[in-house]
Design a protein around this motif. Structure first.
Motif, short mmCIF file in Angstrom:
data_model
loop_
_atom_site.label_atom_id
_atom_site.label_comp_id
_atom_site.label_asym_id
_atom_site.label_seq_id
_atom_site.Cartn_x
_atom_site.Cartn_y
_atom_site.Cartn_z
N LEU A 159 -7.16 9.52 -0.60
CA LEU A 159 -6.35 8.57 -1.37
C LEU A 159 -5.86 7.44 -0.47
O LEU A 159 -5.85 6.28 -0.86
N TYR A 160 -5.47 7.78 0.74
CA TYR A 160 -5.02 6.78 1.71
C TYR A 160 -6.15 5.77 1.96
O TYR A 160 -5.94 4.56 1.90
N ALA B 285 0.80 -1.22 0.00
CA ALA B 285 0.00 0.00 0.00
C ALA B 285 0.84 1.28 0.00
O ALA B 285 0.50 2.24 -0.70
N ILE C 1 -6.79 3.33 -0.84
CA ILE C 1 -5.77 2.34 -1.14
C ILE C 1 -5.51 1.36 0.01
O ILE C 1 -5.45 0.15 -0.22
N PHE C 2 -5.36 1.83 1.23
CA PHE C 2 -4.81 0.98 2.29
C PHE C 2 -5.65 -0.25 2.64
O PHE C 2 -5.14 -1.36 2.62
N TRP D 187 0.36 4.16 -2.70
CA TRP D 187 -0.14 5.45 -2.22
C TRP D 187 0.81 6.59 -2.63
O TRP D 187 0.37 7.62 -3.13
N HIS D 188 2.11 6.38 -2.45
CA HIS D 188 3.08 7.41 -2.84
C HIS D 188 3.05 7.64 -4.35
O HIS D 188 3.09 8.80 -4.80
N GLY E 199 -0.11 10.33 -2.81
CA GLY E 199 -0.51 10.44 -1.41
C GLY E 199 0.43 11.34 -0.63
O GLY E 199 1.64 11.29 -0.81
#
Length: 123
Positions: free
Chosen positions: A64-65, A48, A68-69, A52-53, A57
């Motif tokens: 966005l976090y 993740a 995705i997470f 994310w990066h 993110g």
């Protein structure tokens, strides 16, 4: 087996990066013992965080976090053969356990209960 290591990452950190890094280190602690036993350890944050990066993110907990997470863990659980649930409060890890049980995936709460890991100590 491909084993998802689940436990606190963000929980209880107040989003403090150093506390989150310490939690990730705790999640990683059993990885070598699992590997030595012939398994492939997996941690959702290993997947993740780079996603994310790459997606741009910037702030833990942003939209966005959230996008995705937790979904990463759900997707990983479609591939995993077991879950090792480490101690500590974590809604995400509790959700991983719930999904694993729904899918009939074994959940272990102690490293020594994972096949091949009896008598193994986490360094």
């Amino acid at each position: 087996m491909l084993i998802l290591i689940a436990g606190p990452y963000r929980s209880g950190t107040g989003d403090d990066p150093s506390k989150m890094a310490a939690n990730l280190k705790r999640l990683e602690e059993p990885s070598y013992a699992l590997f030595k036993a012939g398994h492939v350890p997996m941690i959702g944050e290993w997947v993740a965080l780079p996603v994310w990066h790459a997606a741009g993110g910037r702030h833990v907990g942003d939209d966005l976090y959230e996008e995705i997470f937790h979904p990463v863990a759900g997707r990983l659980l479609a591939l995993c053969d077991a879950v090792l649930r480490l101690p500590g409060d974590s809604k995400g890890a509790d959700n991983d356990v719930r999904i694993a049980r729904e899918r009939g995936i074994p959940v272990y709460y102690r490293l020594e209960d994972v096949p091949g890991c009896a008598g193994t100590l986490v360094a």
